[in-house]
Write a protein that holds these residues in place. Structure first.
Motif, PDB file in Angstrom:
ATOM      1  N   LYS A 330       0.847  -1.193   0.000  1.00 15.23           N
ATOM      2  CA  LYS A 330       0.000   0.000   0.000  1.00 15.23           C
ATOM      3  C   LYS A 330       0.878   1.236   0.000  1.00 15.23           C
ATOM      4  N   MET A 331       1.891   1.209   0.874  1.00 17.93           N
ATOM      5  CA  MET A 331       2.792   2.339   0.952  1.00 17.93           C
ATOM      6  C   MET A 331       3.446   2.572  -0.394  1.00 17.93           C
ATOM      7  N   GLU A 332       3.836   1.505  -1.021  1.00 17.44           N
ATOM      8  CA  GLU A 332       4.498   1.611  -2.312  1.00 17.44           C
ATOM      9  C   GLU A 332       3.563   2.256  -3.325  1.00 17.44           C
ATOM     10  N   THR A 333       2.327   1.760  -3.392  1.00 14.73           N
ATOM     11  CA  THR A 333       1.385   2.335  -4.355  1.00 14.73           C
ATOM     12  C   THR A 333       1.127   3.792  -4.054  1.00 14.73           C
TER      13      THR A 333
ATOM     14  N   LEU B 335      11.694  -6.710   7.278  1.00 14.35           N
ATOM     15  CA  LEU B 335      10.694  -5.817   6.710  1.00 14.35           C
ATOM     16  C   LEU B 335      11.167  -4.374   6.744  1.00 14.35           C
ATOM     17  N   GLN B 336      11.759  -4.000   7.878  1.00 11.31           N
ATOM     18  CA  GLN B 336      12.226  -2.619   7.975  1.00 11.31           C
ATOM     19  C   GLN B 336      13.262  -2.334   6.915  1.00 11.31           C
ATOM     20  N   GLU B 340      13.108   0.472   4.049  1.00  9.51           N
ATOM     21  CA  GLU B 340      14.162   1.457   3.823  1.00  9.51           C
ATOM     22  C   GLU B 340      14.590   1.442   2.369  1.00  9.51           C
ATOM     23  N   GLU B 341      14.830   0.251   1.868  1.00 10.21           N
ATOM     24  CA  GLU B 341      15.258   0.119   0.473  1.00 10.21           C
ATOM     25  C   GLU B 341      14.270   0.779  -0.459  1.00 10.21           C
ATOM     26  N   MET B 342      13.022   0.501  -0.188  1.00  7.07           N
ATOM     27  CA  MET B 342      11.980   1.046  -1.058  1.00  7.07           C
ATOM     28  C   MET B 342      11.993   2.569  -1.015  1.00  7.07           C
ATOM     29  N   PHE B 346      12.791   5.298  -3.996  1.00 11.17           N
ATOM     30  CA  PHE B 346      11.916   6.384  -4.369  1.00 11.17           C
ATOM     31  C   PHE B 346      12.639   7.707  -4.369  1.00 11.17           C
ATOM     32  N   VAL B 347      13.431   7.927  -3.340  1.00 10.31           N
ATOM     33  CA  VAL B 347      14.191   9.175  -3.276  1.00 10.31           C
ATOM     34  C   VAL B 347      15.045   9.302  -4.527  1.00 10.31           C
ATOM     35  N   GLN B 348      15.652   8.199  -4.895  1.00 13.27           N
ATOM     36  CA  GLN B 348      16.494   8.171  -6.082  1.00 13.27           C
ATOM     37  C   GLN B 348      15.690   8.565  -7.311  1.00 13.27           C
ATOM     38  N   ARG B 349      14.556   7.906  -7.474  1.00 16.49           N
ATOM     39  CA  ARG B 349      13.719   8.176  -8.641  1.00 16.49           C
ATOM     40  C   ARG B 349      13.303   9.637  -8.688  1.00 16.49           C
TER      41      ARG B 349
END
Lengths: 417, 427
Positions: A330-333, B335-336, B340-342, B346-349
Motif C-alpha cells: 500500500k505504501m508503495e502504491t 521488513l524494515q 528502507e530500500e523502497m 523512491f528518493v532516487q527516482r
C-alpha cells in the motif's frame, strides 16, 4: 452409532492401553506444605507405607532452614507389577519465620519452573520422551487450632489454587474431638468459600455406587488426618497408630480420622485425575499465559488479542507477515501515486509555460509582421506618390519646356514687343 | 491423556524403597483405562488400492457392519480421498472409527501423481493437529484426532510381484504412516503360488527400502504372537459380507462351484490374523506410533522449514518464547530493511525525475531565448528599414517642397509674364 453383528474385537482396546501403561510405568509428584511439626513426613510415610523420611533421609521439619526451601525426594516403588516414580516435594521453613510474607513465593516459583521445563521440552523441534515433573497435587496442612484458617493459610491457598491442585488437610487430627473437628471443618469450608478458593474437587466417577461414596466423602472435607510410623498391636491386630495412655488413635480407622479416605482418594481412585487436571487445566493456563505474553505483546485484552489466542502462533506470524507485506504494498502504491502526480504537475507546468512562451512569441511575430506590412504599405504608397509626383513633374517640366519653346518661337516671330 | 507427548517414568535419580503393605497405586492402570473408556477411543484407517480390490468389502467384514457407499467406477479423473466416520460400540467401549478410501487410485493412464493426493491428505491431518497444538488457547484433550493410524495397502493378486505403482506409493508413504500391506482377493491365488508371492513381495519391499509396520515385540505379553505374525506379512485376505451355512453355523464366505472360501478359516486366508493384529492386539500401538513417530517427524520437518531450531540441545533449555521473539525480530528487521530500500529507491527516482524535468525546463528556456534573440534581430532590421524609409520620405518631402516652391515661384513669374502677354494681346 452403528450396531455390530458379531464380535469385532476393539473392546480389547482398554486391555491394550492397560498393558502399555504398565510397561511405561507411572510417575506422580506430590507437594506437602505446612508449618513444622504438623506431621507432614509422618503422613507421607503412612500414606505410602514406607520410610520415605527416615534417619538417613530426614523429613522437612528436621531440617532447620532459615528461609523457605523447596526440595524434592524421588523414590521408586513397585506394587502388583506396577511401577511408580514418586516425587515428594517439601517446603522446609514454610511459615516458620517471624515474618512470613512471601513465603509462598518459592513454592510458586518451583511450580512455575516445572511447568516451564515442560513447556520448553514440549516446544522443542526435536522432542524427546520427557518426564513429567509437574506438581500434580499439593497437600496443605492446617494446624488443628479448632478455630479457623490463619491468614497465612488463606493467603497461600488463594495464591496457589489456580496453579496446582490444592487439597487442604487438618493435621494431627487426634488433638480434636469429633465435635470440635466437625465445627472446625465447617468453619474452614465456610472461609474457603468466602475467599473463593478453589480446592481440588474430587470429580464424580461414572459408577453410581462410587458417586454416592464420593458425595459422602465431599461432606467430610477438609480431611482430618493422623499419621504414624509406629505399628502397634490392638486387639491382636497390628495397626499403625499413636499410643496414648487413654488409648490408641488408629491411623486407618475411619472413625478416628479421615486418613483412609485420603489415601483412597489420593492414590487409589483419583491419582490419574489429579494428573489430568494438572495437565489439562493448570498447565494449559500457565502455557497460554506465557505464550500470550510473548505473541500478544503484553496480552492487552482487546478483541484482536482474543482472536489471536485461538490461533496457532505460526498462523499468527503468517498473518502478521501478510499484513506487513500488504502495508508495504500500500505504501508503495501510495508513494508511486504521489510521485506520478507530482511529475504530472511539473510536466503540466512546463507545458503551460511552453505554451505561454509560444503564444507570446507568436504574438510578437504577428506584431512584427503587422509592422512590416504597414511599412510595406507605407513604402508602396510612398512609391506610388513619388512616381505620381515624378510623373507630374515630368509633365510640368515638359509644359515648361513647351512653354519656353513657344516663347522662343514667339520671340522670334516678333510678337513680343 | 493420549495426546500429551508420551513420557516415560525415568526412574533416574530415584531410589527404590520397599513398601510395608498395600498402598494401592497398582490401580493406576485401571484408573487410566477407566478414563480412556469414558473418553472414548478414536481410530483412523486409510485404505489404499486400485479400484475393485475389495477395500470396502474388507472394511465391512472387519468391522462386521455395512459401511456406506456404492462401488466406485473406474473413470475417476484423479485420486480422491473419501472419508467417513462411524461411531461404533462394543460392550462398554466406544470407538470413533474413520475409514478413508482412495477413490480412483491406479485408474489413470498416467499414474505418476497418484500418490500425491494421498500424501497431501495425510499431511493435512498432521498439519491440523500441529496447528491445534501450537495455539495459545488449545483444547487438545477434546480434539478429534484425524491423523491416519493405519494404512492398509491393497496389493492386486497377480501372483507375480508388486507393481511399480505399489512400490512408488509405499515408498512415499512409509515415513508418514504405518503401512500394513495385504494381498487383496487372495482367493484367486493357489496356496503354493501364495507362498512364492509373499516371499517375492517381502523381498521387493526390503530391496526397495520400504519400511512397513512391524508388530511390536518389546512387550513380553504380546511379543511372541506379534513376531509370529510379522512373519506372515503381507496378509492374504478375502472379504465377504455374505453368509453361507457350513455345518450348522452361518459363516462369512464366498461360494464357488468348486468350494466355499470361509473368511474366518485360517486355512483359507489370513483374515483372522489381520483382524487379530490390527484390532485386537495392536490398535493402541498403531495409534501411539502415529503420534510419537510419524507425527513427530512431520512436526520437526515443518518447524525446521519455518526456520525454527533448538538453540542448544543440552546446555541451555530451549525456550519457545525466545524463539518466537527471535523469529519475530528477524522478520521485523527484514521488513524494515525492505521498507528502507523502497524509500531509498523512491528518493532516487524523485531525484532523477527532477533532474530530467529541470533539463527539459532549461532546454525550453534556451529555445525561447534563441527565438527572442531572432526576434530582436528581426525587430532591429525592421527598425532599420523603417528608418531608411523615413529618411527617404523626408528626402522626398524636402525635394517635393523645394520643387513646389520653385514651381510656385516660376508660376508666379511666368504667370505674370503670361498675364502681361495676354494683356498686350488684348490691347
Amino acid at each position: 452409532i452403528k450396531n455390530l453383528e458379531g464380535y469385532v474385537g476393539f473392546a480389547n482396546l482398554p486391555n491394550q492401553v492397560y498393558r502399555k501403561s504398565v510397561k511405561r510405568g507411572f510417575e506422580f509428584t506430590l507437594m506437602v506444605v505446612g508449618e513444622s511439626g504438623l506431621g507432614k513426613s509422618t503422613l507421607i510415610n503412612s500414606l505410602f507405607l514406607t520410610d520415605l523420611y527416615s534417619k538417613d533421609y530426614p523429613g522437612p521439619s528436621l531440617r532447620i532452614k532459615k528461609t523457605v526451601q523447596v526440595e524434592q525426594s524421588k523414590v521408586l516403588v513397585k506394587e502388583g507389577g506396577v511401577q511408580l516414580t514418586l516425587t515428594i516435594v517439601d517446603t522446609p521453613g514454610f511459615g516458620d519465620a517471624v515474618d512470613n510474607s512471601n513465603c509462598w513465593q518459592p513454592v510458586i516459583n518451583y511450580i512455575d519452573s516445572k511447568c516451564e521445563d515442560f513447556l520448553n521440552a514440549e516446544s522443542r523441534v526435536n522432542r524427546r520422551l520427557m518426564p513429567d515433573n509437574r506438581v500434580h497435587c499439593c497437600l496443605y496442612f492446617i494446624a488443628p487450632s479448632g478455630h479457623g484458617l490463619k491468614p497465612l493459610d488463606i493467603e497461600f491457598m488463594k495464591r496457589l489454587h489456580d496453579k496446582v491442585n490444592v487439597i487442604p488437610l487438618i493435621a494431627k487430627a487426634d488433638t480434636l474431638t469429633p465435635e470440635e473437628c466437625q465445627l472446625f471443618k465447617k468453619q474452614i469450608m465456610k472461609e474457603i468459600q468466602e475467599h473463593k478458593i478453589q480446592i481440588y474437587e474430587f470429580p464424580d466417577i461414572e459408577d453410581d455406587e462410587d458417586s454416592k461414596l464420593i458425595r459422602k466423602i465431599k461432606e467430610r472435607m477438609p480431611l482430618a488426618v493422623v499419621g504414624s510410623n509406629v505399628v502397634i498391636e490392638v486387639n491382636g491386630r497390628k495397626v499403625r497408630g499413636r499410643q496414648y495412655p487413654w488409648g490408641v488413635a488408629e491411623v486407618e480407622n475411619g472413625e478416628h480420622c479421615d486418613f483412609t479416605v485420603l489415601r483412597n482418594m489420593l492414590i487409589r481412585t483419583h491419582m490419574q485425575d489429579l494428573k489430568d487436571v494438572t495437565n489439562n487445566v493448570h498447565y494449559e493456563n500457565y502455557r497460554s499465559r506465557k505464550l500470550a505474553a510473548v505473541t500478544c505483546n503484553g496480552g492487552v485484552d482487546t478483541s484482536k488479542t482474543k482472536n489471536q489466542m485461538t490461533r496457532s502462533p505460526l498462523a499468527q506470524m503468517e498473518e502478521e507477515r501478510r499484513e506487513h507485506v500488504m502495508k508495504m504494498k500500500k505504501m508503495e502504491t501510495e508513494m508511486e501515486q504521489v510521485f506520478e502526480m507530482k511529475v504530472k504537475e511539473k510536466k503540466q507546468k512546463l507545458k503551460d509555460s511552453e505554451a505561454e512562451l509560444e503564444r507570446r512569441h507568436e504574438q510578437m511575430k504577428k506584431n512584427l509582421e503587422a509592422q512590416y506590412k504597414e511599412l510595406e504599405e507605407k513604402k508602396r504608397h510612398h512609391e506610388e506618390e513619388k512616381s505620381n509626383w515624378e510623373a507630374q513633374q515630368r509633365i510640368l517640366e515638359q509644359q515648361k519646356l513647351d512653354a519656353s519653346k513657344t516663347m522662343e518661337k514667339n520671340k522670334k516671330k516678333g510678337k513680343i514687343f | 491423556i493420549h495426546t500429551t507427548p508420551v513420557s516415560y517414568a525415568s526412574g533416574e535419580g530415584a531410589r527404590a524403597v520397599p513398601l510395608a503393605g498395600h498402598v494401592g497405586f497398582d490401580s493406576m492402570p485401571d484408573q487410566l483405562v477407566n478414563k480412556s473408556v469414558n473418553h472414548g477411543f478414536c481410530f483412523n484407517i486409510l485404505c489404499v488400492g486400485e479400484t475393485g480390490l475389495g477395500k470396502s468389502t474388507l472394511m465391512d467384514t472387519l468391522f462386521n457392519t455395512k459401511f456406506e457407499g456404492e462401488p466406485t467406477q473406474h473413470n475417476q479423473p484423479g485420486v480422491q480421498l473419501k472419508s467417513n466416520t462411524y461411531e461404533l460400540q462394543e460392550s462398554n467401549v466406544r470407538l470413533k472409527l474413520t475409514v478413508v478410501n482412495t477413490v480412483g487410485f491406479g485408474d489413470q493412464i498416467n499414474k505418476e501423481d497418484s500418490y500425491k493426493s494421498i500424501v497431501e491428505f495425510i499431511d493435512t491431518q498432521f498439519e491440523a493437529y500441529l496447528q491445534e497444538e501450537l495455539k495459545i488457547k488449545r483444547t487438545l484433550h477434546s480434539y478429534h484426532d484425524t491423523r491416519i493410524h493405519a494404512c492398509l495397502y491393497f496389493i492386486a493378486p497377480t501372483g507375480h510381484s508388486l507393481k511399480s505403482l505399489d512400490l512408488v506409493t509405499m515408498k512415499k508413504l512409509d515415513s508418514k504412516v504405518n503401512i500394513i500391506p495385504i494381498i487383496a482377493k487372495s482367493d484367486a491365488i493357489s496356496k503354493s503360488e501364495l507362498t512364492k508371492f509373499k516371499i517375492k513381495i517381502t523381498s521387493e519391499l526390503v530391496s526397495n527400502g520400504v519400511q512397513i509396520y512391524q508388530f511390536p515385540t518389546d512387550d513380553e505379553t504380546v511379543a511372541e504372537i506379534n513376531s509370529t505374525m510379522n512373519g506372515h506379512l503381507p496378509f492374504a485376505v478375502v472379504g465377504s459380507t455374505e453368509e453361507v451355512k457350513i455345518g450348522n453355523k452361518m459363516v462369512k464366505a464366498r461360494q464357488y462351484p468348486w468350494g466355499t472360501v470361509q473368511v474366518e478359516n485360517e486355512n483359507h486366508c489370513d483374515f483372522v490374523k489381520l483382524r487379530e493384529m490390527l484390532i485386537r492386539v495392536n490398535m493402541e500401538d498403531l495409534r501411539e506410533q502415529t503420534h510419537t513417530r510419524h507425527y513427530e517427524l512431520y512436526r520437526r520437518c515443518k518447524l525446521e522449514e519455518m526456520g525454527f531450531k533448538d538453540t542448544d540441545p543440552d546446555c541451555k533449555p530451549f525456550s519457545l518464547q525466545e524463539t518466537y521473539e527471535a523469529k519475530r525480530n528477524e522478520f521485523m528487521g527484514d521488513l524494515q530493511k525492505k521498507e528502507e530500500e523502497m524509500r531509498q529507491m523512491f528518493v532516487q527516482r524523485v531525484k532523477e525525475k527532477e533532474a530530467e524535468l529541470k533539463e527539459a525546463e532549461k532546454e525550453l528556456h534556451e529555445k525561447f531565448d534563441r527565438l527572442k534573440k531572432l526576434h530582436q534581430d528581426e525587430k532591429k532590421k525592421l527598425e532599420d528599414k523603417k528608418k531608411s524609409l523615413d529618411d527617404e520620405l523626408n528626402g522626398f518631402k524636402q525635394k517635393k517642397t523645394a520643387a513646389e516652391l520653385l514651381q510656385s515661384q516660376a508660376q508666379q513669374a511666368g504667370g505674370s509674364t503670361t498675364l502681361k502677354r495676354d494683356k498686350e494681346r488684348k490691347k
